[in-house]
Write a protein that holds these residues in place. Structure first.
Motif, PDB file in Angstrom:
ATOM      1  N   LEU A   1       5.041  -2.078  -1.377  1.00 26.75           N
ATOM      2  CA  LEU A   1       4.252  -0.971  -0.825  1.00 26.75           C
ATOM      3  C   LEU A   1       3.203  -1.464   0.165  1.00 26.75           C
ATOM      4  CD1 LEU A   1       3.587   1.359  -3.912  1.00 26.75           C
ATOM      5  CD2 LEU A   1       4.985   1.871  -1.912  1.00 26.75           C
ATOM      6  N   ASP A   2       2.531  -2.534  -0.196  1.00 29.71           N
ATOM      7  CA  ASP A   2       1.397  -3.013   0.600  1.00 29.71           C
ATOM      8  C   ASP A   2       1.813  -3.753   1.857  1.00 29.71           C
ATOM      9  OD1 ASP A   2      -0.293  -1.967  -1.304  1.00 29.71           O
ATOM     10  OD2 ASP A   2      -0.686  -3.877  -2.308  1.00 29.71           O
ATOM     11  N   ARG A   3       2.957  -4.435   1.834  1.00 31.34           N
ATOM     12  CA  ARG A   3       3.311  -5.353   2.912  1.00 31.34           C
ATOM     13  C   ARG A   3       4.407  -4.864   3.842  1.00 31.34           C
ATOM     14  NH1 ARG A   3       2.947 -11.379   0.039  1.00 31.34           N
ATOM     15  NH2 ARG A   3       0.868 -11.069  -0.899  1.00 31.34           N
ATOM     16  N   THR A   4       4.867  -3.634   3.639  1.00 28.45           N
ATOM     17  CA  THR A   4       5.860  -3.060   4.548  1.00 28.45           C
ATOM     18  C   THR A   4       5.404  -1.672   4.988  1.00 28.45           C
ATOM     19  OG1 THR A   4       7.147  -2.014   2.769  1.00 28.45           O
ATOM     20  CG2 THR A   4       7.754  -4.273   3.398  1.00 28.45           C
ATOM     21  N   HIS A   5       5.928  -1.228   6.121  1.00 24.74           N
ATOM     22  CA  HIS A   5       5.702   0.132   6.590  1.00 24.74           C
ATOM     23  C   HIS A   5       7.044   0.853   6.649  1.00 24.74           C
ATOM     24  CE1 HIS A   5       1.778  -1.319   8.046  1.00 24.74           C
ATOM     25  NE2 HIS A   5       1.416  -0.061   8.012  1.00 24.74           N
ATOM     26  N   SER A   6       7.077   2.068   6.130  1.00 28.06           N
ATOM     27  CA  SER A   6       8.275   2.901   6.219  1.00 28.06           C
ATOM     28  C   SER A   6       7.855   4.349   6.026  1.00 28.06           C
ATOM     29  CB  SER A   6       9.312   2.502   5.163  1.00 28.06           C
ATOM     30  OG  SER A   6       8.766   2.638   3.850  1.00 28.06           O
ATOM     31  N   GLY A   7       8.751   5.252   6.405  1.00 28.33           N
ATOM     32  CA  GLY A   7       8.430   6.661   6.231  1.00 28.33           C
ATOM     33  C   GLY A   7       8.266   7.045   4.777  1.00 28.33           C
ATOM     34  N   GLY A   8       9.063   6.459   3.897  1.00 24.45           N
ATOM     35  CA  GLY A   8       8.993   6.728   2.468  1.00 24.45           C
ATOM     36  C   GLY A   8       9.544   5.547   1.698  1.00 24.45           C
ATOM     37  N   VAL A   9       9.204   5.482   0.410  1.00 24.48           N
ATOM     38  CA  VAL A   9       9.671   4.406  -0.463  1.00 24.48           C
ATOM     39  C   VAL A   9      10.192   5.026  -1.758  1.00 24.48           C
ATOM     40  CG1 VAL A   9       9.007   2.372  -1.816  1.00 24.48           C
ATOM     41  CG2 VAL A   9       8.045   2.718   0.474  1.00 24.48           C
ATOM     42  N   VAL A  10      11.314   4.511  -2.246  1.00 25.12           N
ATOM     43  CA  VAL A  10      11.855   4.929  -3.543  1.00 25.12           C
ATOM     44  C   VAL A  10      12.119   3.675  -4.362  1.00 25.12           C
ATOM     45  CG1 VAL A  10      13.670   6.188  -4.757  1.00 25.12           C
ATOM     46  CG2 VAL A  10      12.934   6.960  -2.495  1.00 25.12           C
ATOM     47  N   PHE A  11      11.690   3.708  -5.597  1.00 24.20           N
ATOM     48  CA  PHE A  11      11.948   2.612  -6.518  1.00 24.20           C
ATOM     49  C   PHE A  11      13.100   2.967  -7.444  1.00 24.20           C
ATOM     50  CE2 PHE A  11       7.363   1.840  -5.559  1.00 24.20           C
ATOM     51  CZ  PHE A  11       7.525   0.596  -4.964  1.00 24.20           C
ATOM     52  N   ASN A  12      14.100   2.085  -7.492  1.00 23.61           N
ATOM     53  CA  ASN A  12      15.219   2.170  -8.435  1.00 23.61           C
ATOM     54  C   ASN A  12      16.140   3.364  -8.180  1.00 23.61           C
ATOM     55  OD1 ASN A  12      14.126  -0.116  -9.697  1.00 23.61           O
ATOM     56  ND2 ASN A  12      12.792   1.178 -10.953  1.00 23.61           N
ATOM     57  N   GLU A  13      16.131   3.878  -6.980  1.00 20.42           N
ATOM     58  CA  GLU A  13      17.043   4.938  -6.548  1.00 20.42           C
ATOM     59  C   GLU A  13      16.939   5.006  -5.037  1.00 20.42           C
ATOM     60  OE1 GLU A  13      19.763   6.586  -6.403  1.00 20.42           O
ATOM     61  OE2 GLU A  13      19.562   7.162  -8.510  1.00 20.42           O
ATOM     62  N   THR A  14      17.747   5.837  -4.425  1.00 20.29           N
ATOM     63  CA  THR A  14      17.680   6.001  -2.975  1.00 20.29           C
ATOM     64  C   THR A  14      17.759   7.473  -2.600  1.00 20.29           C
ATOM     65  OG1 THR A  14      20.079   5.876  -2.653  1.00 20.29           O
ATOM     66  CG2 THR A  14      18.869   3.791  -2.602  1.00 20.29           C
ATOM     67  N   MET A  15      17.228   7.820  -1.492  1.00 19.05           N
ATOM     68  CA  MET A  15      17.398   9.095  -0.785  1.00 19.05           C
ATOM     69  C   MET A  15      16.734  10.310  -1.426  1.00 19.05           C
ATOM     70  SD  MET A  15      21.172   8.922   1.005  1.00 19.05           S
ATOM     71  CE  MET A  15      22.027   9.751  -0.290  1.00 19.05           C
ATOM     72  N   PHE A  16      16.589  10.340  -2.744  1.00 19.14           N
ATOM     73  CA  PHE A  16      16.212  11.587  -3.392  1.00 19.14           C
ATOM     74  C   PHE A  16      14.753  11.979  -3.185  1.00 19.14           C
ATOM     75  CE2 PHE A  16      20.180  10.736  -5.644  1.00 19.14           C
ATOM     76  CZ  PHE A  16      20.782  11.988  -5.524  1.00 19.14           C
ATOM     77  N   HIS A  17      13.954  11.117  -2.580  1.00 18.14           N
ATOM     78  CA  HIS A  17      12.595  11.550  -2.236  1.00 18.14           C
ATOM     79  C   HIS A  17      12.626  12.702  -1.236  1.00 18.14           C
ATOM     80  CE1 HIS A  17      13.794   8.856   0.967  1.00 18.14           C
ATOM     81  NE2 HIS A  17      12.690   9.082   1.665  1.00 18.14           N
ATOM     82  N   VAL A  18      13.712  12.780  -0.459  1.00 20.52           N
ATOM     83  CA  VAL A  18      13.847  13.862   0.516  1.00 20.52           C
ATOM     84  C   VAL A  18      13.973  15.210  -0.201  1.00 20.52           C
ATOM     85  CG1 VAL A  18      15.249  14.749   2.410  1.00 20.52           C
ATOM     86  CG2 VAL A  18      14.925  12.296   2.153  1.00 20.52           C
ATOM     87  N   ALA A  19      14.530  15.197  -1.402  1.00 22.08           N
ATOM     88  CA  ALA A  19      14.739  16.438  -2.155  1.00 22.08           C
ATOM     89  C   ALA A  19      13.512  16.868  -2.946  1.00 22.08           C
ATOM     90  CB  ALA A  19      15.929  16.268  -3.107  1.00 22.08           C
ATOM     91  N   VAL A  20      12.449  16.066  -2.947  1.00 21.92           N
ATOM     92  CA  VAL A  20      11.213  16.446  -3.626  1.00 21.92           C
ATOM     93  C   VAL A  20      10.397  17.284  -2.647  1.00 21.92           C
ATOM     94  CG1 VAL A  20       9.139  15.633  -4.812  1.00 21.92           C
ATOM     95  CG2 VAL A  20      11.277  14.343  -5.024  1.00 21.92           C
ATOM     96  N   ASP A  21      10.413  18.589  -2.856  1.00 25.88           N
ATOM     97  CA  ASP A  21       9.813  19.500  -1.872  1.00 25.88           C
ATOM     98  C   ASP A  21       8.331  19.262  -1.666  1.00 25.88           C
ATOM     99  OD1 ASP A  21      12.140  20.990  -1.221  1.00 25.88           O
ATOM    100  OD2 ASP A  21      11.988  22.056  -3.122  1.00 25.88           O
ATOM    101  N   ASP A  22       7.652  18.720  -2.654  1.00 25.30           N
ATOM    102  CA  ASP A  22       6.207  18.556  -2.567  1.00 25.30           C
ATOM    103  C   ASP A  22       5.792  17.239  -1.912  1.00 25.30           C
ATOM    104  OD1 ASP A  22       3.897  20.066  -3.055  1.00 25.30           O
ATOM    105  OD2 ASP A  22       3.356  18.857  -4.791  1.00 25.30           O
ATOM    106  N   LEU A  23       6.761  16.422  -1.499  1.00 27.48           N
ATOM    107  CA  LEU A  23       6.444  15.174  -0.803  1.00 27.48           C
ATOM    108  C   LEU A  23       6.626  15.346   0.703  1.00 27.48           C
ATOM    109  CD1 LEU A  23       8.153  12.400  -2.989  1.00 27.48           C
ATOM    110  CD2 LEU A  23       5.700  12.766  -2.672  1.00 27.48           C
ATOM    111  N   PRO A  24       5.728  14.782   1.509  1.00 28.07           N
ATOM    112  CA  PRO A  24       5.947  14.828   2.960  1.00 28.07           C
ATOM    113  C   PRO A  24       7.131  13.949   3.336  1.00 28.07           C
ATOM    114  CG  PRO A  24       4.102  13.380   2.443  1.00 28.07           C
ATOM    115  CD  PRO A  24       4.500  14.044   1.152  1.00 28.07           C
ATOM    116  N   PHE A  25       7.852  14.347   4.378  1.00 25.98           N
ATOM    117  CA  PHE A  25       8.981  13.560   4.854  1.00 25.98           C
ATOM    118  C   PHE A  25       8.827  13.322   6.344  1.00 25.98           C
ATOM    119  CE2 PHE A  25      13.303  13.422   6.736  1.00 25.98           C
ATOM    120  CZ  PHE A  25      13.706  12.215   6.181  1.00 25.98           C
ATOM    121  N   GLY A  26       8.903  12.070   6.742  1.00 24.48           N
ATOM    122  CA  GLY A  26       8.800  11.736   8.151  1.00 24.48           C
ATOM    123  C   GLY A  26       8.832  10.238   8.349  1.00 24.48           C
ATOM    124  N   GLY A  27       9.032   9.838   9.578  1.00 21.67           N
ATOM    125  CA  GLY A  27       9.142   8.426   9.887  1.00 21.67           C
ATOM    126  C   GLY A  27       7.834   7.828  10.352  1.00 21.67           C
TER     127      GLY A  27
END
Length: 478
Positions: A399-425
């Motif tokens: 988390l501290d040493r990389t930059h990305s639009g979003g991060v998911v631990f132990n899964e992929t992609m499904f942060h996009v389906a969390v309506d209450d999280l911002p999504f962007g690059g």
């Protein structure tokens, strides 16, 4: 207005017709510039009903456009996403609409400070081909929740879906409120050049540059969702077979044509062979056959299939090793594709420079977390980053040493389906957000408002200066 409305489905719609549509929407918006929460909920309800009541027709159109599209994937990624988002927005928009109290300093008293959230006006939405329903209706729903009107440019790569959605929108909304535009690159260029109050583009960074350049001519603010090469790090403490299973699911979904799909994977060096075998096993479990398998989606077009093949062949010529996950030959007349695992890659390969957007998965052996982080940081900042591992300290390091639009631990992609999280690059993977409350804010103007009563304490600071005024200023400054 009738002439412009009749031109909506015209593949050769002129720049003047587009301008007329925008003018009609601006005029309509001016008649009701601050729709009530009830009006906005009603618009969202109509949108949701339109999508859900026409599921079969829309899925048939998408299946034809892709040559094969998984019904399950469409229900999950297109229809469920639209349904959940509209319900989420309907539940929260009244709260978001309320003016917010803000602090007022002592020397500004008496008075009140508020932030008033006002619709921007007319929003332009440019849609990519990979999820043509959700990436049209998702941004539209958020724009409607914020009280805006909208014009939508659908992708030419999905002609049947785009035409059908234009018809459905026309049956559901007035063209002066929401309208769909179809056409090729010239129409898209003219669309991006319109003086919208905000323009949202989802697609390739190479096209995003042209969109942003066109929008700059009108000083139109933009939100760009551009994708990029989303990396995965599999830590040594995560079960390698389970990692392969989860990654196989996300990489094969929609034939890998997802902006946040895993693009390349760091695998512990000693576990490379185990991961490859486990990935193949996972694929054969999910998809016992490729031919005529209704659970598998095809590549969107022959042009994109040739692009992927060309990149793979170029990588092989540069020393990459390419391994199909099954020996089956696809001959069912669709563009379903056997996924490929690619090893012995280097950053000079096009496959490692451009977003793959298909079922091709490079694997990179690594020995330390810092090695993987350094590699990631040596490229463009990605839209998403995935870490499979349970060590809290290493998670925080990522988390501290990389930059990305979003991060998911132990899964992929499904942060996009969390309506209450911002999504962007971030950086080359995009700018701005349109999910969650952040999406409402993107399509709203937070207007600063200061209220002063009859008694105006500010007059104590009027000239001539000196005496009491200086004493007050010295007291306030400290």
């Amino acid at each position: 207005m009738n002439t412009a409305a009749n031109a909506i489905l015209d593949q050769e719609i002129s720049s003047q017709a587009l301008a007329d549509l925008l003018a009609a929407q601006r005029a309509s918006y001016a008649q009701n510039p601050m729709p009530s929460a009830a009006e906005r909920r009603a618009n969202l309800a109509r949108l949701r009903a339109m999508a859900l009541d026409n599921q079969d027709a829309l899925m048939e159109a998408m299946n034809a456009d892709f040559s094969a599209r998984s019904r399950h994937e469409m229900l999950l990624a297109e229809f469920l996403s639209v349904s959940e988002l509209t319900k989420y927005l309907s539940k929260r928009l009244a709260k978001w609409m309320k003016p917010e109290k803000r602090h007022l300093a002592l020397h500004m008293q008496p008075g009140k400070a508020r932030v008033y959230y006002q619709p921007l006006g007319v929003v332009g939405i440019m849609v990519p081909f990979n999820y043509p329903l959700f990436l049209a209706l998702g941004p539209l729903a958020t724009a409607l929740a914020a009280g805006n009107h909208a014009m939508i440019k659908m992708p030419e790569a999905t002609p049947k879906t785009s035409a059908l959605l234009a018809e459905l929108i026309a049956q559901t909304f007035s063209p002066a409120h929401v309208t769909v535009i179809n056409g090729g690159p010239a129409v898209a260029a003219n669309f991006s050049a319109l003086p919208f109050d905000h323009l949202l583009f989802t697609g390739a960074g190479s096209i995003g540059k042209h969109v942003m350049r066109a929008a700059a001519e009108n000083l139109t603010p933009v939100t760009l969702e551009l994708g990029g090469k989303s990396p995965v790090i599999v830590a040594d403490d995560f079960p390698i077979e389970e990692a392969a299973r989860r990654l196989c699911f996300s990489k094969t979904m929609n034939c890998g044509q997802t902006c946040v799909a895993p693009d390349y994977i760091f695998v512990p060096r000693a576990k490379m062979d185990t991961f490859r075998a486990a990935y193949k096993k996972a694929f054969s479990t999910f998809y016992p056959t490729v031919n005529n398998n209704p659970d598998l989606t095809g590549v969107i077009s022959e042009r994109h299939a040739q692009r992927l093949q060309g990149w793979v062949e170029a990588a092989k010529a540069q020393g990459a090793l390419v391994e199909p996950v099954t020996d089956e030959v696809v001959n069912d007349g669709s563009r379903r594709t056997v996924p490929l695992l690619v090893t012995n890659v280097n950053r000079d390969m096009t496959l490692m420079q451009e977003e793959i957007f298909g079922p091709v998965l490079p694997l990179i052996p690594y020995d330390s977390l810092q090695e993987a982080i350094d590699y990631i940081n040596g490229g463009d900042r990605p839209l998403a980053l995935y870490y499979f591992g349970f060590d809290k300290q290493q998670q925080q390091q990522v988390l501290d040493r990389t930059h990305s639009g979003g991060v998911v631990f132990n899964e992929t992609m499904f942060h996009v389906a969390v309506d209450d999280l911002p999504f962007g690059g971030v950086g080359p993977s995009g700018m701005g957000h349109y999910h969650g409350k952040e999406g409402f804010l993107t399509f709203s103007k937070p207007k600063a408002v200061l209220y002063k009563p009859k008694f105006n304490g500010m007059q104590m600071l009027y000239p001539p200066y000196g005496g009491l005024v200086n004493k007050i200023l010295k007291f306030l400054v400290g």
